[in-house]
Design an enzyme around this catalytic site. Structure first.
Site, PDB file in Angstrom:
ATOM      1  N   ASN A  31     -13.035  -0.230   4.755  1.00  0.00           N
ATOM      2  CA  ASN A  31     -11.689  -0.134   5.343  1.00  0.00           C
ATOM      3  C   ASN A  31     -10.849  -1.282   4.790  1.00  0.00           C
ATOM      4  O   ASN A  31     -11.307  -2.073   3.959  1.00  0.00           O
ATOM      5  CB  ASN A  31     -11.789  -0.171   6.881  1.00  0.00           C
ATOM      6  CG  ASN A  31     -10.461   0.138   7.553  1.00  0.00           C
ATOM      7  OD1 ASN A  31      -9.813   1.136   7.209  1.00  0.00           O
ATOM      8  ND2 ASN A  31     -10.022  -0.686   8.481  1.00  0.00           N
ATOM      9  N   LYS A  32      -9.632  -1.384   5.262  1.00  0.00           N
ATOM     10  CA  LYS A  32      -8.678  -2.384   4.776  1.00  0.00           C
ATOM     11  C   LYS A  32      -9.270  -3.788   4.738  1.00  0.00           C
ATOM     12  O   LYS A  32      -9.987  -4.188   5.655  1.00  0.00           O
ATOM     13  CB  LYS A  32      -7.447  -2.336   5.699  1.00  0.00           C
ATOM     14  CG  LYS A  32      -6.332  -3.304   5.359  1.00  0.00           C
ATOM     15  CD  LYS A  32      -5.873  -3.210   3.932  1.00  0.00           C
ATOM     16  CE  LYS A  32      -5.436  -1.816   3.515  1.00  0.00           C
ATOM     17  NZ  LYS A  32      -5.347  -1.636   2.041  1.00  0.00           N
ATOM     18  N   ARG A  78       0.508   6.665   2.564  1.00  0.00           N
ATOM     19  CA  ARG A  78      -0.697   5.827   2.501  1.00  0.00           C
ATOM     20  C   ARG A  78      -1.567   6.187   3.724  1.00  0.00           C
ATOM     21  O   ARG A  78      -1.156   6.918   4.611  1.00  0.00           O
ATOM     22  CB  ARG A  78      -0.338   4.332   2.485  1.00  0.00           C
ATOM     23  CG  ARG A  78       0.682   3.957   3.542  1.00  0.00           C
ATOM     24  CD  ARG A  78       0.523   2.563   4.034  1.00  0.00           C
ATOM     25  NE  ARG A  78      -0.705   2.420   4.782  1.00  0.00           N
ATOM     26  CZ  ARG A  78      -0.876   2.861   6.032  1.00  0.00           C
ATOM     27  NH1 ARG A  78       0.094   3.487   6.687  1.00  0.00           N
ATOM     28  NH2 ARG A  78      -2.027   2.688   6.651  1.00  0.00           N
ATOM     29  N   GLY A  79      -2.777   5.590   3.752  1.00  0.00           N
ATOM     30  CA  GLY A  79      -3.738   5.958   4.806  1.00  0.00           C
ATOM     31  C   GLY A  79      -4.625   7.050   4.231  1.00  0.00           C
ATOM     32  O   GLY A  79      -4.126   8.019   3.635  1.00  0.00           O
ATOM     33  N   ALA A  80      -5.943   6.884   4.429  1.00  0.00           N
ATOM     34  CA  ALA A  80      -6.902   7.775   3.773  1.00  0.00           C
ATOM     35  C   ALA A  80      -6.618   9.258   4.019  1.00  0.00           C
ATOM     36  O   ALA A  80      -6.512  10.046   3.064  1.00  0.00           O
ATOM     37  CB  ALA A  80      -8.316   7.400   4.200  1.00  0.00           C
ATOM     38  N   ARG A 135      -5.431   6.396  -6.500  1.00  0.00           N
ATOM     39  CA  ARG A 135      -6.066   5.334  -5.701  1.00  0.00           C
ATOM     40  C   ARG A 135      -7.570   5.636  -5.623  1.00  0.00           C
ATOM     41  O   ARG A 135      -7.963   6.773  -5.375  1.00  0.00           O
ATOM     42  CB  ARG A 135      -5.470   5.252  -4.286  1.00  0.00           C
ATOM     43  CG  ARG A 135      -4.000   4.840  -4.289  1.00  0.00           C
ATOM     44  CD  ARG A 135      -3.514   4.461  -2.891  1.00  0.00           C
ATOM     45  NE  ARG A 135      -4.017   3.166  -2.471  1.00  0.00           N
ATOM     46  CZ  ARG A 135      -3.824   2.659  -1.244  1.00  0.00           C
ATOM     47  NH1 ARG A 135      -3.173   3.367  -0.335  1.00  0.00           N
ATOM     48  NH2 ARG A 135      -4.280   1.462  -0.930  1.00  0.00           N
ATOM     49  N   ASP A 138     -11.724   4.141   5.244  1.00  0.00           N
ATOM     50  CA  ASP A 138     -11.322   4.821   4.011  1.00  0.00           C
ATOM     51  C   ASP A 138     -12.480   5.558   3.361  1.00  0.00           C
ATOM     52  O   ASP A 138     -12.288   6.501   2.591  1.00  0.00           O
ATOM     53  CB  ASP A 138     -10.716   3.823   3.029  1.00  0.00           C
ATOM     54  CG  ASP A 138      -9.362   3.357   3.540  1.00  0.00           C
ATOM     55  OD1 ASP A 138      -9.329   2.442   4.381  1.00  0.00           O
ATOM     56  OD2 ASP A 138      -8.346   3.961   3.147  1.00  0.00           O
ATOM     57  N   GLN A 179       0.536  -3.681   6.939  1.00  0.00           N
ATOM     58  CA  GLN A 179       0.467  -2.376   7.622  1.00  0.00           C
ATOM     59  C   GLN A 179       0.530  -2.542   9.138  1.00  0.00           C
ATOM     60  O   GLN A 179       0.852  -1.603   9.854  1.00  0.00           O
ATOM     61  CB  GLN A 179      -0.827  -1.636   7.235  1.00  0.00           C
ATOM     62  CG  GLN A 179      -0.823  -1.034   5.844  1.00  0.00           C
ATOM     63  CD  GLN A 179      -1.405  -1.985   4.825  1.00  0.00           C
ATOM     64  OE1 GLN A 179      -1.401  -3.199   4.999  1.00  0.00           O
ATOM     65  NE2 GLN A 179      -1.924  -1.449   3.737  1.00  0.00           N
TER      66      GLN A 179
HETATM   67  O1  MRU Z   1      -4.013   0.742   1.740  1.00  0.00           O
HETATM   68  P1  MRU Z   1      -3.785   1.677   2.897  1.00  0.00           P
HETATM   69  O2  MRU Z   1      -2.628   1.270   3.753  1.00  0.00           O
HETATM   70  O3  MRU Z   1      -3.725   3.119   2.466  1.00  0.00           O
HETATM   71  O4  MRU Z   1      -5.106   1.506   3.777  1.00  0.00           O
HETATM   72  C1  MRU Z   1      -5.218   2.211   4.975  1.00  0.00           C
HETATM   73  C2  MRU Z   1      -6.418   1.856   5.762  1.00  0.00           C
HETATM   74  O5  MRU Z   1      -7.223   1.040   5.356  1.00  0.00           O
HETATM   75  C3  MRU Z   1      -6.656   2.619   7.035  1.00  0.00           C
HETATM   76  O6  MRU Z   1      -7.304   1.826   7.984  1.00  0.00           O
HETATM   77  C4  MRU Z   1      -7.525   3.849   6.739  1.00  0.00           C
HETATM   78  O7  MRU Z   1      -7.025   4.538   5.638  1.00  0.00           O
HETATM   79  C5  MRU Z   1      -7.619   4.769   7.905  1.00  0.00           C
HETATM   80  S1  MRU Z   1      -6.089   5.625   8.206  1.00  0.00           S
HETATM   81  C6  MRU Z   1      -6.380   6.723   9.469  1.00  0.00           C
END
Ligand code: MRU
Length: 368
Positions: A251-252, A53-55, A90, A241, A201
């Site tokens: 973002n999240k 996970r994470g962009a 996603r 993201d 997270q």
């Molecule tokens: O749903 P996730 O855990 O994939 O979301 C991640 C985030 O929102 C992070 O802040 C974003 O991807 C940046 S990661 C360097």
């Protein structure tokens, strides 16, 4: 970064190029386990259920997923199917589509029997670039922390939301890169870690920071405003993201509320953004960025360890409680103090973004 004495990337290819290994983030922070994938479907599943996970990381994983798919079927149809399957995993983080488009473009016009090798090489290049981009974000971002330390002459309190750490990227992380660099440079820093319901997270961020000895405190998602009112937050750093061409940051979920609180309390608020996270096609972030709606059970069911230390789950709402679970939100550019990128720190607005990235470079990750 290191786990114990061993240096890990969050995802890496087998030297024989037959499988891809990755840290299974659904097992963290309670257990550190790696898994491997030999088929594109396994990579798609890992992205969908957030083992990876994470962009930035899902983009890299998807690129390697194409290489795995081509090992089994290097036809035009095989390539198309792999890209379509992975893109559907996603919707919000643009890095996923960016990486897939980049690999697909590299393979366009290439004879089928030559595609697989090229796909592995391109996926590896994207992974290596990601490490360099994040490290450069750290080099620029640490200056913000250092300036605050020189002014305040006490440990700098940074608040972060979600996990934009090294496991959300290939290495370094975006938000954690300045934090790790500050810690390495002995600039005293303390991190308020938002829990980040419903997937928590923040527990991953706390695990990362603990592994590197960075002082931190886990707080509930609702604590940030209170801490800011009391002068206990000097800086907010969040990940991204997808960033629009005018600097709005998706973002999240919960990031927007933190930005509002920071704005009201005069706390500097920055997003850490590598180039592949900028979507130059998006002008109206609220209207154009698709917000992922995740399964309701992520809200209804809480996972953790029971009192015997065994993995456990409890329902905190009945199965028929109506639930909404939007996974991301949009923070308008006006609420940001700036963006920390691999090219430096600058204001979040269209003029500055377009000036820093000339047209010819906009869809690539370039280090200057
Ligand atoms: O749903 P996730 O855990 O994939 O979301 C991640 C985030 O929102 C992070 O802040 C974003 O991807 C940046 S990661 C360097």
């Amino acid at each position: 970064m290191k786990v114990g004495d061993t240096h890990f990337r969050s995802l890496w290819a087998d030297p024989a190029k037959s499988r891809v290994h990755f840290i299974d983030q659904t097992r963290l922070p309670f257990a550190f386990e790696t898994r491997s994938a030999t088929r594109v479907e396994e990579v798609a599943e890992a992205i969908r259920v957030m083992r990876v996970r994470g962009a930035p990381l899902i983009g890299v994983a998807a690129a390697f997923g194409v290489a795995l798919a081509l090992e089994h079927d290097n036809s035009d149809a095989g390539l198309k199917r792999a890209v379509t399957t992975l893109k559907a995993t996603r919707p919000t983080a643009v890095n996923l589509a960016w990486a897939l488009d980049r690999v697909e473009a590299k393979l366009t016009g290439v004879l089928p029997h030559k595609r697989t090798e090229l796909a592995w090489a391109e996926a590896q290049a994207i992974a290596d670039e990601d490490v360099a981009l994040n490290e450069a974000i750290g080099t620029h971002g640490v200056k913000l922390i250092e300036a605050l330390y020189l002014r305040l002459k006490r440990p700098v309190n940074v608040l972060t939301h979600c996990n934009a750490g090294w496991i959300a990227t290939v290495d370094w992380g975006t938000v954690t890169s300045p934090l790790y660099k500050a810690h390495e440079a002995r600039i005293p820093v303390h991190v308020w870690v938002d829990e980040t319901r419903p997937r928590n997270q923040g527990l991953l961020t706390a695990w990362e920071l603990a592994s590197h000895g960075v002082p931190h405190t886990l707080v509930t998602d609702n604590a940030g405003g209170h801490l800011m009112q009391r002068g206990q937050v000097d800086l907010v750093l969040v990940g991204a993201d997808r960033v629009s061409r005018r600097g709005d940051v998706c973002n999240k979920i919960g990031t927007y509320l933190k930005a509002l609180a920071a704005h009201a309390n005069g706390v500097p608020f920055y997003a850490c953004v590598p180039t592949p996270t900028i979507d130059w096609k998006v002008t109206d972030a609220l209207a154009e960025i698709p917000i992922e709606e995740r399964p309701a059970d992520e809200v209804r069911i809480v996972r953790g360890l029971d009192l015997q230390g065994l993995p456990s789950q409890v329902a905190i709402a009945s199965a028929n409680t109506p639930v909404a679970n939007p996974a991301f939100d949009v923070t308008p550019a006006e609420l940001l103090t700036g963006l920390v990128t691999e090219r430096g720190v600058f204001k979040a607005n269209e003029r500055d973004l377009l000036a820093l990235w000339p047209k010819s470079q906009r869809d690539q990750a370039y280090l200057t």
